[in-house]
Design an enzyme around this catalytic site. Sequence first.
Site, PDB file in Angstrom:
ATOM      1  N   HIS A   1     -35.693  10.648  30.915  1.00  0.00           N
ATOM      2  CA  HIS A   1     -34.981   9.434  30.058  1.00  0.00           C
ATOM      3  C   HIS A   1     -35.241   8.023  30.678  1.00  0.00           C
ATOM      4  CE1 HIS A   1     -32.082  11.744  27.456  1.00  0.00           C
ATOM      5  NE2 HIS A   1     -32.646  12.589  28.196  1.00  0.00           N
TER       6      HIS A   1
ATOM      7  N   ARG B   1       0.743  -1.085  -0.017  1.00  0.00           N
ATOM      8  CA  ARG B   1       0.198   0.108  -0.120  1.00  0.00           C
ATOM      9  C   ARG B   1       0.983   1.275  -0.258  1.00  0.00           C
ATOM     10  NH1 ARG B   1      -1.719   3.313   5.005  1.00  0.00           N
ATOM     11  NH2 ARG B   1       0.643   3.647   4.423  1.00  0.00           N
TER      12      ARG B   1
HETATM   13  C1  HCA Z   1       3.145   8.825  10.441  1.00  0.00           C
HETATM   14  C2  HCA Z   1       2.038   9.564   9.602  1.00  0.00           C
HETATM   15  C3  HCA Z   1       0.815   8.660   9.495  1.00  0.00           C
HETATM   16  C4  HCA Z   1       0.739   7.607   8.319  1.00  0.00           C
HETATM   17  C5  HCA Z   1      -0.374   7.362   7.681  1.00  0.00           C
HETATM   18  C6  HCA Z   1      -0.339   6.496   6.632  1.00  0.00           C
HETATM   19  C7  HCA Z   1      -0.181   9.863   9.078  1.00  0.00           C
HETATM   20  O1  HCA Z   1       2.982   8.927  11.855  1.00  0.00           O
HETATM   21  O2  HCA Z   1       4.177   8.153  10.044  1.00  0.00           O
HETATM   22  O3  HCA Z   1       0.441   5.784   6.440  1.00  0.00           O
HETATM   23  O4  HCA Z   1      -1.468   6.449   6.009  1.00  0.00           O
HETATM   24  O5  HCA Z   1      -1.007  10.306   9.843  1.00  0.00           O
HETATM   25  O6  HCA Z   1      -0.051  10.650   7.946  1.00  0.00           O
HETATM   26  O7  HCA Z   1       0.265   8.190  10.640  1.00  0.00           O
END
Ligand code: HCA
Length: 397
Positions: free
Chosen positions: A293, A136
Site C-alpha cells: 500500500h 414533519r
Molecule cells: C425516538 C424515535 C426515533 C424517531 C425518528 C423520527 C426513531 O427516539 O423518539 O422522528 O423520524 O428512531 O424512530 O428516533
Amino acid sequence: MVGDIRNVQVVDSTLREGEQFALAHFSTAQKLDIARALDAFGVEYLELTSPIASPQSEHDLRQVTGLDLSARILTHTRCNQADVLRAIDCGVDGVNLLFGTSRQLRAASHRRDLDQVLDEATQVIRLVQDAGIEVRFSCEDAFRTDPADLLRIYTTIDALGVERVGVADTVGIATPRDVERLVGLVRAAVRCDIEFHGHNDGGCAIANAHAALQTGATHIDTTVLGIGERNGITSLSGLIARLYLSNPALVAHYNLAFLPDIDTLVARAVGIAIPFNSCITGETAFTHKAGLHTNAVLRDPSAYEVLDPQLFGRGRAVLLGHRLVGRNAIMHRASELGIVLSDEQSRRVTRELKARADERPLSDGEVDALIRVGALGSEMLNVEAAPTPLQSRSFLQ
Ligand code: HCA
Ligand code: CU
C-alpha cells in the site's frame, strides 16, 4: 426507482437523538457550542429535544433559537397539542412529529388504532401550520409497519400540506434494498419531501441513508459520530464521506474541513474517543501501513485513497516501524531526512527494521536512527532503543 441523488438536506439530531446516547449529558454551554459548530459546518437543520422533556431542555431550546443561526431549528415532539404549543412558544422554525405505527409499537406504546392516530395527527399538524412554521410527520418503526397502513398514513398526512414525511428505521432492521423499496413506494405516493432516519443496529445506517436518497428522500437525519439510542444512527461524517464519493458537488457547500473539530467536540462532550473506524475523522482513516500500500500511495495517493485528507482537514500518514514495512517507504523516509540510500543499504535497513519490529513496533526516532546508521554502512548494532507505545509514522501532507 434508484436514481442519481440531486440534492440533500442534513437534519442533524445530535442535540435530540444524540442526547439519547447512553453517555450523553450535555450542559447548556456544550449544546450551544455544538449548535454553533454544526451551523458553521453548514447543516440545514438542527433537531433538538422536546421542551417538554425537562426544564433544562426548554431553557436550552430557547437559547438555541435565540442564537440566530443560519440552520433552521426544529424540535422533536410527541403528536399532542400541549407538546406542540410549548415547542411553538420556544421560537422554533419547525416541529418534527412522530407516531409509532408498527404493530409492536402500537401495542407496547400508545395503544391507538390507525383512525385515532390519523385524527390526532391531523389536529396537531393544523396547530403547527396555524403557527406558520414547518411540520414533519414521521412513522416510527416504519419498516415493521404494514405498507398498506403506511401508505394510508403518508397520503393522508401529505394531503394536509406538510413539508415532509419521515420514514424511520427505529430498530435498525432495514437493508439498503428494503429502504429502496419502501422509500420508493412513499416517493410515488406523496408530493412532499421525505426525511429518512436510520438506526445502526445492523450496521447499515450510512448505506441505508444513501439508498433512501437514491430513491427519493430529500432529508437525512444524522448525529455527530452517529451517537443515539443503543448504537446510534447515520453519522454526519459517514454521510458526508458517502455523498462525496457519489458526487462531490453534493457536499461542496459544507465546510468539510470543520468535521474533525466537530467530531472531537462531541467526543469530548460525551467522554469517548472518536472511534477508529469513523469515516474521515477516525485517527487512522488516512494511515497506510503494508508495504504494498505505502509503495503505491507514495507514488500516487489515489491508489489507495478515495477521499483527499486535506479537503477534510486531515493529513496522510505512512507507518514505518512495523514488520510489514516496505523498502520504498524506507527510501522515502530517508529522502525526507536528506539521505540517499543505495539499493543495498535500503535492503539492509529494511531487513534490520523488520527483524526488530517482529519484537515490538519501533518509534519514529528508532526508524530514523536505523536509516542514519544504515546510510553510514555500519553494523547497526548500537542504535538506542527507546520503547514507545505508538508505531512510528511519517506524516506526509
Ligand atoms: C425516538 C424515535 C426515533 C424517531 C425518528 C423520527 C426513531 O427516539 O423518539 O422522528 O423520524 O428512531 O424512530 O428516533
Ligand atoms: Cu431514532
